[in-house]
Design a protein around this motif. Sequence first.
Motif, PDB file in Angstrom:
ATOM      1  N   SER A 299       0.455  -1.418   0.421  1.00  0.00           N
ATOM      2  CA  SER A 299      -0.150  -0.123  -0.075  1.00  0.00           C
ATOM      3  C   SER A 299       0.659   1.051   0.034  1.00  0.00           C
ATOM      4  O   SER A 299       0.815   1.816  -0.954  1.00  0.00           O
ATOM      5  CB  SER A 299      -0.939   0.203   1.157  1.00  0.00           C
ATOM      6  N   ARG A 300       2.308   1.270   0.861  1.00  0.00           N
ATOM      7  CA  ARG A 300       2.905   2.418   0.964  1.00  0.00           C
ATOM      8  C   ARG A 300       3.490   2.659  -0.595  1.00  0.00           C
ATOM      9  O   ARG A 300       3.061   3.543  -0.972  1.00  0.00           O
ATOM     10  CB  ARG A 300       3.915   2.382   2.102  1.00  0.00           C
ATOM     11  N   ILE A 301       3.737   1.559  -0.723  1.00  0.00           N
ATOM     12  CA  ILE A 301       4.959   1.831  -2.324  1.00  0.00           C
ATOM     13  C   ILE A 301       3.485   2.036  -3.349  1.00  0.00           C
ATOM     14  O   ILE A 301       4.062   3.266  -3.852  1.00  0.00           O
ATOM     15  CB  ILE A 301       5.524   0.455  -3.166  1.00  0.00           C
ATOM     16  N   GLU A 302       2.564   1.636  -3.401  1.00  0.00           N
ATOM     17  CA  GLU A 302       1.488   2.283  -3.865  1.00  0.00           C
ATOM     18  C   GLU A 302       1.267   3.813  -4.552  1.00  0.00           C
ATOM     19  O   GLU A 302       1.321   4.221  -5.344  1.00  0.00           O
ATOM     20  CB  GLU A 302      -0.083   1.407  -4.423  1.00  0.00           C
ATOM     21  N   ALA A 303       1.000   3.893  -3.008  1.00  0.00           N
ATOM     22  CA  ALA A 303       0.420   5.385  -2.461  1.00  0.00           C
ATOM     23  C   ALA A 303       1.634   6.534  -3.515  1.00  0.00           C
ATOM     24  O   ALA A 303       0.707   7.231  -3.862  1.00  0.00           O
ATOM     25  CB  ALA A 303       0.466   5.653  -1.411  1.00  0.00           C
ATOM     26  N   VAL A 304       3.057   6.315  -2.878  1.00  0.00           N
ATOM     27  CA  VAL A 304       3.738   7.235  -3.043  1.00  0.00           C
ATOM     28  C   VAL A 304       4.248   6.796  -4.959  1.00  0.00           C
ATOM     29  O   VAL A 304       4.133   7.951  -5.612  1.00  0.00           O
ATOM     30  CB  VAL A 304       4.908   6.349  -2.894  1.00  0.00           C
ATOM     31  N   ARG A 305       4.137   6.092  -4.743  1.00  0.00           N
ATOM     32  CA  ARG A 305       3.692   5.763  -6.889  1.00  0.00           C
ATOM     33  C   ARG A 305       2.667   6.474  -7.997  1.00  0.00           C
ATOM     34  O   ARG A 305       2.942   7.227  -8.614  1.00  0.00           O
ATOM     35  CB  ARG A 305       4.175   4.634  -7.741  1.00  0.00           C
ATOM     36  N   ASN A 306       1.690   6.682  -7.398  1.00  0.00           N
ATOM     37  CA  ASN A 306       0.809   7.433  -8.168  1.00  0.00           C
ATOM     38  C   ASN A 306       0.240   8.682  -7.801  1.00  0.00           C
ATOM     39  O   ASN A 306      -0.444   9.451  -7.797  1.00  0.00           O
ATOM     40  CB  ASN A 306      -0.824   6.311  -7.412  1.00  0.00           C
TER      41      ASN A 306
END
Length: 578
Positions: A299-306
Amino acid sequence: MTSFGRVISVRGSLARVGLLAESQMPISEVRATVGRFVSIRCASSVIVAMITEVSCENLSNPDYIAIASVDLLGEILNAADKAKFQRGVTNYPTIGDSVDLITSQELRTIYAPTGSDQINVGFLQQDRSVVAYVDIEEMLSKHFAVLGSTGVGKSTGVSLLLNEILKARPNLRIFLLDVHNEYGRCFGDRALVLNPRNLKLPFWLFNFEEIVDVLFGGRAGAPEELDVLAEVIPIAKGIYTQYQNTDRLGLKRIDPKQIGFTVDTPVPYRLVDLISLIDERMGKLENRSSRIIYHKLISRIEAVRNDPRYAFMFDNANVGGDTMAEVISHLFRLPANGKPMTVMQLAGFPAEVIDSVVSVLCRMAFDFGLWSDGVSPMLFVCEEAHRYASADRNIGFGPTRKAVSRIAKEGRKYGVYLGLITQRPAELDATIISQCNTLFTMRLANDRDQALLRAAVSDAAANLLSFVPSLGTREVLAFGEGVALPTRLRFKEVPPHQLPRGEATISSVPSVTSGHDMHFVGAVLERWRGATSQRDVPNDPVFQAPPAKTLTPAETPMLQPSMGLDPDRFSLLKKPLR
């Protein structure tokens, strides 16, 4: 003509001079004020000294009207062909030697340029007809610092120094960290200005500590999540390299774990591979509480990527390619293509990621110098340096301090030079500032800052530092290897087009034409929200969209503070919203 005074005591690098009451010099010339140079006539040379204290207390000799303390700085030797100045004193004065105010000719001898590698930065405060030169080679190769409180002309002085350096060394590459977006217009077409809109800094160039800082928003990462990341990042790099080799060379596939990359090796990997590796490990777990750790990390990776604010890092995160050569060539101007300087504007970046970005840039600048054996020298200028290399180890981002410190300690061996600019030298890591052998000190009112300077300055004229709280605007005390003597000088005027213009220069008087109504507030909110959305921002006076091209979300430029305010900004704000 009767002399100005006589030597009455000598102690090490200090002497005391009795000022004669019967001097025939005009009153205007007799002014024995603190900071003026005097010359002591000895048998074989003329000793140059500076007055640091004058007093008429406890006068025992009626011939003297005052007693002056002077620091012995150097001497002028009369060689066969011409007079020559050298630092240090080999022939000390004796009691009774005559003392005079120094002449303009003697000052010119002291400050005469010794070669073509000198830049003109201003004039002496004592004699405006004498040009103050700085030795570029000594200043750069041994690092330099510009220190001064807000509003004393520090930024203007930096613009002057860097423009003069560019003029004298057109092939030297300069990288400037511009914290307040002040310098965008100071260097004309000789500088490439980078900001979040046009910067491409792929996430895989970040080392492990830096990418963790990005993913966790500047907070300490959860140990369990860090363990997972440290395990899967090298494998993701191996997978990417394996695909590349298979596609291009038709090589036999090998186990990604056997390729031998570490978490810090600067090779590409894809976020989709990283997430699938974490997901694969999560699928093998039966314990629900253990799976939560993996789910949080994804979730952390997805949030930063988006997040559109991080587009400069994660644009093309899954297709990319190995663009490291192009990124370094663009950032560090290799080849320069007529723009040997880079101005990195930091004000538009998310606050949580600035430390990591600075860390990456410092580290890559040093590593490129290291692995290229210093064949292409570069000056790395760090504005507001105390932010990134704080004396307090609990403040700031450790890797950034380490990267700046590495340039300070070892950079000169590899052609990476450091220029520090700060208004709070006491908050700057003492090890780093001690490596700067040329200091340009402007007015500093804080006692801790002055105490640090006294410890840092090794010249005999450390007493000059007592002038620091009372220096005028554009006045500078220059110490160290880059100048002939510790000098009180005044920076020369900077042309209007080279003056730094930051957001801090906004007048406190409201604009009469602003018309602060609900439409105005609505337009401001549109710009505000545009900074964190993936839409075009039509009302930004700096951004001008190309007419014929429709931007995709990945290419959408982001709002950031402008380089100086547009006088028509209010009319621009009130344009109809799209």
